[in-house]
Design a protein around this motif. Structure first.
Motif, PDB file in Angstrom:
ATOM      1  N   THR A   1      11.470  69.775  25.502  1.00 44.38           N
ATOM      2  CA  THR A   1      11.917  68.407  25.205  1.00 44.38           C
ATOM      3  C   THR A   1      12.646  67.800  26.400  1.00 44.38           C
ATOM      4  O   THR A   1      13.738  67.280  26.270  1.00 44.38           O
ATOM      5  CB  THR A   1      12.853  68.393  23.986  1.00 44.38           C
ATOM      6  OG1 THR A   1      13.985  69.208  24.282  1.00 44.38           O
ATOM      7  CG2 THR A   1      12.155  68.873  22.733  1.00 44.38           C
ATOM      8  N   ALA A   2      12.032  67.828  27.558  1.00 45.95           N
ATOM      9  CA  ALA A   2      12.659  67.330  28.777  1.00 45.95           C
ATOM     10  C   ALA A   2      12.398  65.838  29.000  1.00 45.95           C
ATOM     11  O   ALA A   2      12.028  65.416  30.077  1.00 45.95           O
ATOM     12  CB  ALA A   2      12.192  68.143  29.968  1.00 45.95           C
ATOM     13  N   ARG A   3      12.581  65.032  27.962  1.00 44.90           N
ATOM     14  CA  ARG A   3      12.414  63.584  28.070  1.00 44.90           C
ATOM     15  C   ARG A   3      13.764  62.963  28.422  1.00 44.90           C
ATOM     16  O   ARG A   3      14.781  63.266  27.811  1.00 44.90           O
ATOM     17  CB  ARG A   3      11.924  63.039  26.737  1.00 44.90           C
ATOM     18  CG  ARG A   3      11.139  61.762  26.888  1.00 44.90           C
ATOM     19  CD  ARG A   3      10.535  61.334  25.570  1.00 44.90           C
ATOM     20  NE  ARG A   3      11.360  60.228  25.116  1.00 44.90           N
ATOM     21  CZ  ARG A   3      11.739  60.013  23.882  1.00 44.90           C
ATOM     22  NH1 ARG A   3      11.370  60.829  22.937  1.00 44.90           N
ATOM     23  NH2 ARG A   3      12.476  58.992  23.576  1.00 44.90           N
ATOM     24  N   PHE A   4      13.804  62.067  29.433  1.00 45.89           N
ATOM     25  CA  PHE A   4      15.037  61.426  29.874  1.00 45.89           C
ATOM     26  C   PHE A   4      15.127  60.042  29.245  1.00 45.89           C
ATOM     27  O   PHE A   4      14.252  59.214  29.432  1.00 45.89           O
ATOM     28  CB  PHE A   4      15.034  61.324  31.408  1.00 45.89           C
ATOM     29  CG  PHE A   4      16.351  60.948  31.999  1.00 45.89           C
ATOM     30  CD1 PHE A   4      17.444  61.788  31.889  1.00 45.89           C
ATOM     31  CD2 PHE A   4      16.502  59.758  32.682  1.00 45.89           C
ATOM     32  CE1 PHE A   4      18.660  61.459  32.453  1.00 45.89           C
ATOM     33  CE2 PHE A   4      17.713  59.409  33.237  1.00 45.89           C
ATOM     34  CZ  PHE A   4      18.804  60.269  33.127  1.00 45.89           C
ATOM     35  N   VAL A   5      16.206  59.793  28.464  1.00 45.26           N
ATOM     36  CA  VAL A   5      16.367  58.525  27.752  1.00 45.26           C
ATOM     37  C   VAL A   5      17.766  57.979  28.030  1.00 45.26           C
ATOM     38  O   VAL A   5      18.745  58.728  28.027  1.00 45.26           O
ATOM     39  CB  VAL A   5      16.191  58.722  26.226  1.00 45.26           C
ATOM     40  CG1 VAL A   5      16.386  57.412  25.483  1.00 45.26           C
ATOM     41  CG2 VAL A   5      14.829  59.296  25.927  1.00 45.26           C
ATOM     42  N   GLY A   6      17.859  56.663  28.263  1.00 41.05           N
ATOM     43  CA  GLY A   6      19.152  56.044  28.512  1.00 41.05           C
ATOM     44  C   GLY A   6      19.364  54.830  27.636  1.00 41.05           C
ATOM     45  O   GLY A   6      18.411  54.180  27.192  1.00 41.05           O
ATOM     46  N   TYR A   7      20.624  54.543  27.346  1.00 36.28           N
ATOM     47  CA  TYR A   7      21.009  53.383  26.548  1.00 36.28           C
ATOM     48  C   TYR A   7      22.146  52.653  27.251  1.00 36.28           C
ATOM     49  O   TYR A   7      22.947  53.266  27.952  1.00 36.28           O
ATOM     50  CB  TYR A   7      21.484  53.811  25.147  1.00 36.28           C
ATOM     51  CG  TYR A   7      20.450  54.558  24.358  1.00 36.28           C
ATOM     52  CD1 TYR A   7      19.506  53.877  23.603  1.00 36.28           C
ATOM     53  CD2 TYR A   7      20.413  55.943  24.366  1.00 36.28           C
ATOM     54  CE1 TYR A   7      18.552  54.561  22.874  1.00 36.28           C
ATOM     55  CE2 TYR A   7      19.473  56.639  23.642  1.00 36.28           C
ATOM     56  CZ  TYR A   7      18.538  55.942  22.903  1.00 36.28           C
ATOM     57  OH  TYR A   7      17.598  56.624  22.179  1.00 36.28           O
ATOM     58  N   CYS A   8      22.229  51.344  27.036  1.00 38.71           N
ATOM     59  CA  CYS A   8      23.273  50.534  27.644  1.00 38.71           C
ATOM     60  C   CYS A   8      23.689  49.449  26.658  1.00 38.71           C
ATOM     61  O   CYS A   8      22.865  48.940  25.900  1.00 38.71           O
ATOM     62  CB  CYS A   8      22.743  49.906  28.934  1.00 38.71           C
ATOM     63  SG  CYS A   8      23.919  48.862  29.780  1.00 38.71           S
ATOM     64  N   ASP A   9      24.974  49.091  26.674  1.00 39.23           N
ATOM     65  CA  ASP A   9      25.471  48.026  25.808  1.00 39.23           C
ATOM     66  C   ASP A   9      26.668  47.371  26.477  1.00 39.23           C
ATOM     67  O   ASP A   9      27.270  47.940  27.388  1.00 39.23           O
ATOM     68  CB  ASP A   9      25.872  48.577  24.446  1.00 39.23           C
ATOM     69  CG  ASP A   9      26.001  47.486  23.384  1.00 39.23           C
ATOM     70  OD1 ASP A   9      25.650  46.319  23.668  1.00 39.23           O
ATOM     71  OD2 ASP A   9      26.474  47.801  22.283  1.00 39.23           O
ATOM     72  N   SER A  10      27.004  46.161  26.050  1.00 38.72           N
ATOM     73  CA  SER A  10      28.127  45.428  26.614  1.00 38.72           C
ATOM     74  C   SER A  10      28.813  44.627  25.520  1.00 38.72           C
ATOM     75  O   SER A  10      28.182  44.230  24.549  1.00 38.72           O
ATOM     76  CB  SER A  10      27.630  44.477  27.706  1.00 38.72           C
ATOM     77  OG  SER A  10      28.679  43.668  28.167  1.00 38.72           O
ATOM     78  N   ASP A  11      30.121  44.388  25.690  1.00 42.62           N
ATOM     79  CA  ASP A  11      30.843  43.595  24.693  1.00 42.62           C
ATOM     80  C   ASP A  11      30.902  42.106  25.063  1.00 42.62           C
ATOM     81  O   ASP A  11      31.525  41.318  24.372  1.00 42.62           O
ATOM     82  CB  ASP A  11      32.242  44.156  24.447  1.00 42.62           C
ATOM     83  CG  ASP A  11      33.185  43.960  25.610  1.00 42.62           C
ATOM     84  OD1 ASP A  11      32.753  43.516  26.689  1.00 42.62           O
ATOM     85  OD2 ASP A  11      34.379  44.257  25.446  1.00 42.62           O
ATOM     86  N   LEU A  12      30.281  41.708  26.148  1.00 38.57           N
ATOM     87  CA  LEU A  12      30.164  40.303  26.570  1.00 38.57           C
ATOM     88  C   LEU A  12      31.510  39.559  26.569  1.00 38.57           C
ATOM     89  O   LEU A  12      31.851  38.855  25.635  1.00 38.57           O
ATOM     90  CB  LEU A  12      29.136  39.563  25.716  1.00 38.57           C
ATOM     91  CG  LEU A  12      27.732  40.152  25.780  1.00 38.57           C
ATOM     92  CD1 LEU A  12      26.822  39.464  24.785  1.00 38.57           C
ATOM     93  CD2 LEU A  12      27.171  40.078  27.174  1.00 38.57           C
ATOM     94  N   ALA A  13      32.259  39.745  27.644  1.00 37.35           N
ATOM     95  CA  ALA A  13      33.541  39.064  27.878  1.00 37.35           C
ATOM     96  C   ALA A  13      34.575  39.395  26.813  1.00 37.35           C
ATOM     97  O   ALA A  13      35.299  38.523  26.341  1.00 37.35           O
ATOM     98  CB  ALA A  13      33.337  37.564  28.006  1.00 37.35           C
ATOM     99  N   GLY A  14      34.679  40.660  26.458  1.00 37.35           N
ATOM    100  CA  GLY A  14      35.579  41.072  25.391  1.00 37.35           C
ATOM    101  C   GLY A  14      37.035  41.234  25.790  1.00 37.35           C
ATOM    102  O   GLY A  14      37.895  41.347  24.929  1.00 37.35           O
ATOM    103  N   ASP A  15      37.361  41.245  27.099  1.00 33.08           N
ATOM    104  CA  ASP A  15      38.752  41.403  27.524  1.00 33.08           C
ATOM    105  C   ASP A  15      39.532  40.120  27.252  1.00 33.08           C
ATOM    106  O   ASP A  15      39.176  39.050  27.719  1.00 33.08           O
ATOM    107  CB  ASP A  15      38.817  41.755  29.011  1.00 33.08           C
ATOM    108  CG  ASP A  15      40.205  42.135  29.460  1.00 33.08           C
ATOM    109  OD1 ASP A  15      41.106  41.286  29.364  1.00 33.08           O
ATOM    110  OD2 ASP A  15      40.393  43.275  29.908  1.00 33.08           O
ATOM    111  N   VAL A  16      40.613  40.247  26.512  1.00 33.74           N
ATOM    112  CA  VAL A  16      41.425  39.089  26.111  1.00 33.74           C
ATOM    113  C   VAL A  16      42.042  38.406  27.325  1.00 33.74           C
ATOM    114  O   VAL A  16      42.138  37.175  27.361  1.00 33.74           O
ATOM    115  CB  VAL A  16      42.543  39.548  25.141  1.00 33.74           C
ATOM    116  CG1 VAL A  16      43.485  38.408  24.817  1.00 33.74           C
ATOM    117  CG2 VAL A  16      41.951  40.131  23.881  1.00 33.74           C
TER     118      VAL A  16
END
Length: 181
Positions: free
Chosen positions: A136-151
């Motif tokens: 099972t040597a499949r390489f998978v990546g995920y990415c996410d962002s909070d879109l200007a979440g810093d107060v």
């Protein structure tokens, strides 16, 4: 190598730089339970009530009007948690988040750190497990962002995570400024 260097075989690796290593037929497990207990002692949280999540849903600010706390103690706790992140990707985001307030920490920021410590206290045995699965040597990546979440700065926090098969091999959370195209 024994012919070229003076060495001895001590068997399988079981402890390295504060990381406990367990190797068996199912794979390799990495955890830092002993180190986590020391962090709880440093924070005065031994025997505390446990938390089921590392962070409550709230937004902290650098402009907090709460009472300031000892910045040296706060930084020691944060730095200790940052080392714990090496085997605990579940706290990566929240540790990065509270690291933003090391310049002038307040009681609100310290309460957030204590929440993380309460979560750690309930999850001491958490860590990483790298199972033996050569097919099972499949390489998978995920990415996410909070879109200007810093107060304070309106910067975004972006997180990435990569798996090789079922094994987590890389993770990070970083703060960045949004750029208009």
């Amino acid at each position: 190598m024994k012919k070229a260097f003076d060495m001895s075989d001590l068997g399988l690796l079981c402890f390295y730089l504060g990381v406990e290593v367990r190797q068996d037929d199912s794979g390799i497990a990495l955890r830092q339970a002993h180190y986590a207990k020391r962090i709880l002692e440093l924070g005065g949280m031994t025997g505390c009530n446990l938390a089921h999540t590392p962070m409550e849903k709230f937004k902290l600010s650098r402009e907090s009007t709460a009472e300031e706390v000892d910045p040296t103690h706060y930084r020691r706790l944060i730095e200790s948690l940052r080392y714990l992140v090496h085997t605990r990707p579940d706290i990566t985001f929240v540790v990065g988040y509270i690291s933003r307030f090391m310049e002038r920490p307040t009681m609100e920021h310290l309460q957030a750190v204590k929440r993380i410590l309460r979560y750690v206290a309930g999850t001491l045995d958490y860590g990483l497990h790298y199972g033996r699965a050569p097919d099972t040597a499949r390489f998978v990546g995920y990415c996410d962002s909070d879109l200007a979440g810093d107060v304070d700065t309106s910067k975004s926090t972006t997180g990435t995570i990569f798996f090789l098969g079922d094994c987590l091999v890389s993770w990070q959370s970083l703060k960045q400024k949004m750029v208009a195209l």
